[in-house]
Design a protein around this motif. Structure first.
Motif, mmCIF file in Angstrom:
data_model
loop_
_atom_site.group_PDB
_atom_site.id
_atom_site.type_symbol
_atom_site.label_atom_id
_atom_site.label_comp_id
_atom_site.label_asym_id
_atom_site.label_seq_id
_atom_site.Cartn_x
_atom_site.Cartn_y
_atom_site.Cartn_z
ATOM 1 N N ASP A 325 0.803 -1.214 0.000
ATOM 2 C CA ASP A 325 0.000 0.000 0.000
ATOM 3 C C ASP A 325 0.837 1.265 0.000
ATOM 4 N N ALA A 326 2.137 1.142 0.168
ATOM 5 C CA ALA A 326 3.020 2.314 0.132
ATOM 6 C C ALA A 326 4.430 1.838 -0.148
ATOM 7 N N ASP A 327 5.228 2.758 -0.656
ATOM 8 C CA ASP A 327 6.606 2.395 -0.973
ATOM 9 C C ASP A 327 7.405 2.048 0.280
ATOM 10 N N HIS A 328 7.043 2.683 1.384
ATOM 11 C CA HIS A 328 7.770 2.441 2.635
ATOM 12 C C HIS A 328 6.752 2.021 3.690
ATOM 13 N N ALA A 329 6.341 0.753 3.613
ATOM 14 C CA ALA A 329 5.264 0.284 4.483
ATOM 15 C C ALA A 329 5.611 0.455 5.953
ATOM 16 N N HIS A 330 6.902 0.359 6.292
ATOM 17 C CA HIS A 330 7.278 0.461 7.695
ATOM 18 C C HIS A 330 7.063 1.858 8.245
ATOM 19 N N ALA A 331 6.975 2.860 7.356
ATOM 20 C CA ALA A 331 6.824 4.243 7.809
ATOM 21 C C ALA A 331 5.366 4.673 7.878
ATOM 22 N N ILE A 332 4.458 3.788 7.494
ATOM 23 C CA ILE A 332 3.043 4.146 7.523
ATOM 24 C C ILE A 332 2.601 4.364 8.967
ATOM 25 N N ASN A 333 1.850 5.423 9.173
ATOM 26 C CA ASN A 333 1.321 5.714 10.507
ATOM 27 C C ASN A 333 0.051 4.898 10.734
ATOM 28 N N ARG A 334 -0.007 4.164 11.835
ATOM 29 C CA ARG A 334 -1.146 3.323 12.181
ATOM 30 C C ARG A 334 -1.714 3.786 13.516
ATOM 31 N N LEU A 335 -3.017 4.051 13.510
ATOM 32 C CA LEU A 335 -3.712 4.449 14.735
ATOM 33 C C LEU A 335 -4.947 3.569 14.886
ATOM 34 N N GLU A 336 -5.136 2.972 16.041
ATOM 35 C CA GLU A 336 -6.260 2.065 16.240
ATOM 36 C C GLU A 336 -7.354 2.744 17.050
ATOM 37 N N GLY A 337 -8.597 2.342 16.747
ATOM 38 C CA GLY A 337 -9.727 2.914 17.463
ATOM 39 C C GLY A 337 -11.034 2.261 17.074
ATOM 40 N N VAL A 338 -12.131 2.905 17.464
ATOM 41 C CA VAL A 338 -13.473 2.369 17.245
ATOM 42 C C VAL A 338 -14.300 3.401 16.490
ATOM 43 N N VAL A 339 -15.025 2.943 15.459
ATOM 44 C CA VAL A 339 -15.910 3.820 14.698
ATOM 45 C C VAL A 339 -17.068 4.258 15.593
ATOM 46 N N THR A 340 -17.314 5.558 15.649
ATOM 47 C CA THR A 340 -18.412 6.086 16.469
ATOM 48 C C THR A 340 -19.543 6.664 15.638
ATOM 49 N N ASP A 341 -19.236 7.217 14.456
ATOM 50 C CA ASP A 341 -20.275 7.816 13.602
ATOM 51 C C ASP A 341 -19.960 7.520 12.148
ATOM 52 N N VAL A 342 -21.028 7.330 11.359
ATOM 53 C CA VAL A 342 -20.895 7.059 9.928
ATOM 54 C C VAL A 342 -21.861 7.965 9.178
ATOM 55 N N GLY A 343 -21.370 8.619 8.120
ATOM 56 C CA GLY A 343 -22.225 9.461 7.286
ATOM 57 C C GLY A 343 -22.113 9.055 5.828
ATOM 58 N N TYR A 344 -23.214 8.548 5.266
ATOM 59 C CA TYR A 344 -23.199 8.116 3.860
ATOM 60 C C TYR A 344 -23.615 9.291 2.985
ATOM 61 N N LEU A 345 -22.722 9.729 2.072
ATOM 62 C CA LEU A 345 -22.964 10.908 1.239
ATOM 63 C C LEU A 345 -23.073 10.568 -0.241
ATOM 64 N N GLY A 346 -23.286 9.309 -0.565
ATOM 65 C CA GLY A 346 -23.390 8.913 -1.958
ATOM 66 C C GLY A 346 -22.036 8.552 -2.516
ATOM 67 N N ARG A 370 -20.971 -0.405 -5.773
ATOM 68 C CA ARG A 370 -22.361 -0.202 -5.352
ATOM 69 C C ARG A 370 -22.611 -0.847 -3.994
ATOM 70 N N ILE A 371 -22.051 -2.030 -3.788
ATOM 71 C CA ILE A 371 -22.149 -2.699 -2.494
ATOM 72 C C ILE A 371 -20.744 -2.759 -1.916
ATOM 73 N N ASP A 372 -20.520 -2.002 -0.878
ATOM 74 C CA ASP A 372 -19.164 -1.853 -0.325
ATOM 75 C C ASP A 372 -18.960 -2.839 0.820
ATOM 76 N N ILE A 373 -18.179 -3.873 0.545
ATOM 77 C CA ILE A 373 -17.942 -4.871 1.583
ATOM 78 C C ILE A 373 -17.001 -4.358 2.659
ATOM 79 N N ASP A 374 -16.339 -3.227 2.388
ATOM 80 C CA ASP A 374 -15.413 -2.661 3.364
ATOM 81 C C ASP A 374 -16.038 -1.542 4.185
ATOM 82 N N ALA A 375 -17.370 -1.389 4.112
ATOM 83 C CA ALA A 375 -18.027 -0.366 4.918
ATOM 84 C C ALA A 375 -17.973 -0.764 6.389
ATOM 85 N N TYR A 376 -17.920 0.251 7.242
ATOM 86 C CA TYR A 376 -17.815 -0.001 8.680
ATOM 87 C C TYR A 376 -19.001 0.643 9.375
ATOM 88 N N SER A 377 -19.371 0.090 10.498
ATOM 89 C CA SER A 377 -20.503 0.576 11.286
ATOM 90 C C SER A 377 -20.010 0.991 12.664
#
Length: 396
Positions: A325-346, A370-377
């Motif tokens: 996903d990036a040329d320097h995968a080791h330098a990618i910033n990763r932050l973990e958490g929980v989804v609290t709000d979702v807004g579908y805008l088309g 059209r059907i997003d299997i990677d959508a989060y709730s």
């Protein structure tokens, strides 16, 4: 009026303006419009504060800023409805301050359109031409040209109260362009239109400006409008120009934290420079821990900074980025958490993620299927990630 703007069509006959001296030989090297250290005060309030700006011929320029920042006052000074207390406004190298509004090769389209309710479409468009003393046959030809230009054929005999909001806007635009100004000033011209009509009118204005080659200066508080239409944008605050840049430069490289927060949505984390290495800075933030960022072109001179990431740069996944996903995968910033709000805008879905640190991170992801299997709730646990190049470093 003055010289015709460049156009692929045969030049129209223009109304003569008062004679003026020929510009100096070096005038070819100066911008069409130069504003030099202009000041305008109303009592103890300084509406425009030593503002300087150059605008090129044929440019579509936007003045953007919050209400009360001075952008409309500046526009009124260009039109001749207000006089600068200090500074100069030069058109083709000549100070236009002595000229009355109707003597300037400048015209203004007002926010409320200012149409004469008792006059027909044809007579509203012809009004300025009659005042300029143009012959009746020439007026008829010019009005017909303007009617065709803004697509009002068949409506010439109607009064303003028989027109829709979009049609009134077209009449006002035709009247403003009828005298072939060197500069057309537009004060919030699309504010009264609904969303779909506003979007279609934006495209028409851009096409019209390119066709005529006239310099357009638009005042707006609508960021999307400025970003869509303008070649360059001047952002104003408290009477001053904070930055002048192309839409892309303004969005991707804001000159200050204030501009970064004003233009579009952004995530901001405050912190300090913890280490510097080749092409990278490590910022120790209070809200999100250590974030690796690409070193900016301009050296950072302060240790206390803010890290800014646009929401669309923040990707979400259940396990984090894949290795490619990036040329320097080791330098990618990763932050973990929980989804609290979702807004579908088309076209996009927006997420608010509460990080384990307690801070909130916003993400905006394109809906490419059209059907997003990677959508989060809400309550889904996710990894938010972004690269060092996705980050901006802004000094406090």
């Amino acid at each position: 009026m003055t010289d015709e703007p460049a156009t692929s069509e045969p030049p129209l006959e223009v109304v003569a303006e008062p004679a003026r001296p020929a510009p100096p030989a070096e005038a070819a090297d100066i911008p069409l419009l130069r504003i030099e250290a202009v000041v305008k005060q109303f009592g103890g309030f300084r509406a425009v504060d030593r503002l300087s700006l150059d605008i090129r011929a044929g440019e579509f320029f936007a003045l953007l800023g919050p209400s009360g920042c001075g952008k409309t006052t500046l526009l009124r000074m260009l039109a001749g409805f207000e006089t600068p207390d200090e500074g100069r406004i030069l058109l083709d190298g000549w100070d236009i301050a002595p000229l009355l509004p109707h003597e300037r090769p400048v015209n203004m389209m007002f926010q409320n359109y200012a149409l004469f309710p008792h006059l027909s479409v044809r007579d509203n468009i012809a009004f300025g031409l009659k005042r300029a003393g143009m012959a009746a046959s020439e007026i008829a030809e010019r009005v017909a040209e303007m009617v065709a230009l803004v697509k009002l054929e068949g409506l010439e005999k109607r009064k303003p109260d028989q027109l829709s909001g979009g049609q009134k806007q077209r009449v006002a635009l035709a009247r403003a362009l009828a005298r072939r100004p060197r500069i057309l000033l537009l004060d919030e011209p699309l504010a009264a239109l609904d969303k779909k009509l506003r979007e279609s009118t934006q495209a028409e204005l851009m096409a019209l400006q390119r066709r005529l080659g006239t310099t357009f200066i638009i005042v707006t508080h609508d960021q999307d409008e400025a970003m869509t239409m303008a070649d360059r944008i001047g952002v104003m605050d408290r009477g001053r120009l904070e930055q002048v840049a192309t839409p892309r430069q303004l969005y991707e490289a804001p000159a200050s934290r204030w501009i970064a927060e004003f233009v579009g949505d952004i995530n901001l984390f405050e912190g300090e420079v913890a280490s510097r290495e080749a092409g990278r800075l490590v910022i120790a933030t209070r809200e999100a821990g250590s974030i690796v960022v690409a070193a900016p072109l301009q050296p950072i001179t302060k240790d206390v900074v803010a890290v800014a990431i646009r929401p669309e740069k923040v990707k979400l996944s259940r396990r984090g980025p894949a290795s490619d996903d990036a040329d320097h995968a080791h330098a990618i910033n990763r932050l973990e958490g929980v989804v609290t709000d979702v807004g579908y805008l088309g076209g996009t879905t927006t997420y608010r993620v509460q990080l384990d640190s307690g801070a909130v991170l916003r993400s905006s992801m394109a809906n490419t299927a059209r059907i997003d299997i990677d959508a989060y709730s809400p309550t889904h646990r996710v990894v938010a990630w972004f690269t060092p190049d996705d980050c901006l470093v802004l000094e406090q």
